[in-house]
Design a protein around this motif. Structure first.
Motif, short mmCIF file in Angstrom:
data_model
loop_
_atom_site.label_atom_id
_atom_site.label_comp_id
_atom_site.label_asym_id
_atom_site.label_seq_id
_atom_site.Cartn_x
_atom_site.Cartn_y
_atom_site.Cartn_z
N GLY A 74 -6.93 -11.85 -2.15
CA GLY A 74 -6.57 -12.22 -3.10
C GLY A 74 -4.70 -11.36 -3.40
O GLY A 74 -4.16 -12.60 -4.20
N ALA A 75 -4.29 -10.69 -2.54
CA ALA A 75 -3.18 -10.81 -2.46
C ALA A 75 -2.32 -11.92 -1.98
O ALA A 75 -1.36 -12.45 -2.32
N PRO A 78 -1.64 -15.80 -4.69
CA PRO A 78 -0.28 -16.17 -5.27
C PRO A 78 0.62 -16.60 -4.58
O PRO A 78 1.44 -17.40 -5.01
N LEU A 79 0.96 -16.35 -3.16
CA LEU A 79 1.78 -16.81 -2.45
C LEU A 79 1.30 -18.15 -2.19
O LEU A 79 2.65 -18.86 -2.19
N ALA A 80 0.19 -18.76 -1.48
CA ALA A 80 -0.32 -19.93 -1.17
C ALA A 80 0.25 -20.75 -2.12
O ALA A 80 0.54 -21.83 -1.93
N LEU A 81 -0.30 -20.22 -3.31
CA LEU A 81 -0.09 -21.16 -4.75
C LEU A 81 1.50 -21.16 -5.12
O LEU A 81 2.17 -22.56 -5.39
N ALA A 82 1.90 -20.72 -5.12
CA ALA A 82 3.78 -20.64 -5.09
C ALA A 82 4.08 -21.31 -4.06
O ALA A 82 4.99 -22.29 -3.75
N ALA A 160 -6.46 -7.57 -6.92
CA ALA A 160 -5.18 -8.12 -5.71
C ALA A 160 -4.68 -9.09 -5.89
O ALA A 160 -2.70 -9.31 -6.09
N THR A 161 -4.96 -10.28 -6.82
CA THR A 161 -4.38 -11.39 -7.52
C THR A 161 -3.40 -11.43 -8.82
O THR A 161 -2.19 -11.65 -8.55
N LEU A 162 -3.57 -10.33 -8.82
CA LEU A 162 -2.98 -10.45 -10.58
C LEU A 162 -1.65 -9.27 -10.09
O LEU A 162 -0.93 -9.42 -10.63
N LEU A 163 -2.09 -7.80 -9.60
CA LEU A 163 -1.15 -7.28 -9.20
C LEU A 163 -0.48 -8.43 -8.41
O LEU A 163 1.28 -8.91 -8.17
N ALA A 164 -0.28 -8.57 -7.67
CA ALA A 164 0.32 -10.15 -6.81
C ALA A 164 1.63 -10.90 -7.23
O ALA A 164 2.49 -10.71 -7.35
N ALA A 165 0.46 -11.30 -9.08
CA ALA A 165 0.78 -12.35 -9.73
C ALA A 165 2.40 -11.72 -9.63
O ALA A 165 3.60 -12.17 -10.21
N ALA A 170 7.38 -10.40 -10.93
CA ALA A 170 8.82 -9.38 -11.33
C ALA A 170 10.07 -9.12 -10.69
O ALA A 170 11.22 -9.69 -11.03
N GLY A 171 9.83 -10.30 -9.24
CA GLY A 171 10.61 -10.17 -8.61
C GLY A 171 11.28 -11.47 -8.95
O GLY A 171 12.51 -10.76 -8.76
N LEU A 172 10.93 -12.65 -9.44
CA LEU A 172 11.71 -13.97 -10.12
C LEU A 172 12.48 -13.58 -10.91
O LEU A 172 13.66 -14.02 -10.89
#
Length: 192
Positions: A74-75, A78-82, A160-165, A170-172
């Protein structure tokens, strides 16, 4: 004022030249359709072939068991989609087709990783109707077995997906704020 109706030309049965599709365009369109259908078939076969191995062998031996595995997957979603989407945002077909194709090729590893994570996620979905819950569903690694062993695996993966997203967003935002602070304002530099 008086308006008169004008006679219109009779509609011809042949399409204008611009509206007709060339043979090349037809071949490309059919190639796209066949590739999409082939991808869906390969996706379904991969779920059936790898699902029991992933959730029956890999997930229980992962640190934290099935919940830890679902959290890790799940974490990483979002990285793979990015990794897939970010290169596609750099494409400018009108400016340079070769460079745009290079950016499209750069998004392929992200596409492959996203597809792999989708296979992992779809492998744990159990059938909607109970009558479809046969012996293979409850076999080790089957979707029903996964939900028996780890009843809230879907919630852990989703959280985990939502928290990572959110963390990526926030980082962006922080990165963009830092970039705008360090970039001099053109109006201020011309005034001095």
């Amino acid at each position: 004022m008086r308006y008169e109706h004008s006679r219109q030309r009779a509609a011809s049965s042949a399409k204008p030249e611009k509206e007709r599709m060339s043979r090349r365009e037809v071949v490309v369109a059919w190639l796209c359709v066949l590739t999409f259908v082939g991808g869906l078939i390969a996706f379904a076969i991969s779920i059936k072939a790898w699902g029991p191995t992933i959730w029956g062998d890999l997930a229980p031996s992962w640190p934290g068991g099935g919940y830890g595995f679902a959290g890790a997957v799940g974490a990483l979603v979002p990285l793979a989609l990015a990794a897939m989407i970010a290169p596609l945002t750099r494409m400018r077909w009108k400016k340079s087709k070769a460079r745009s194709l290079a950016w499209a090729a750069a998004s392929l590893p992200g596409l492959a990783t996203s597809t792999l994570f989708l296979i992992v996620i779809f492998a744990m979905w159990r059938p909607k109707r109970r009558r479809d819950w046969d012996g293979s569903c409850y076999g080790e690694g089957g979707p029903c077995w996964v939900h028996e062993q780890y009843p809230y695996v879907w919630a852990v993966g989703l959280a985990a997906t939502l928290l990572a997203a959110v963390a990526m967003g926030a980082g962006l935002v922080k990165l963009q704020a830092a970039r705008t602070r360090t970039t001099p304002d053109p109006a201020e530099s011309s005034a001095t």
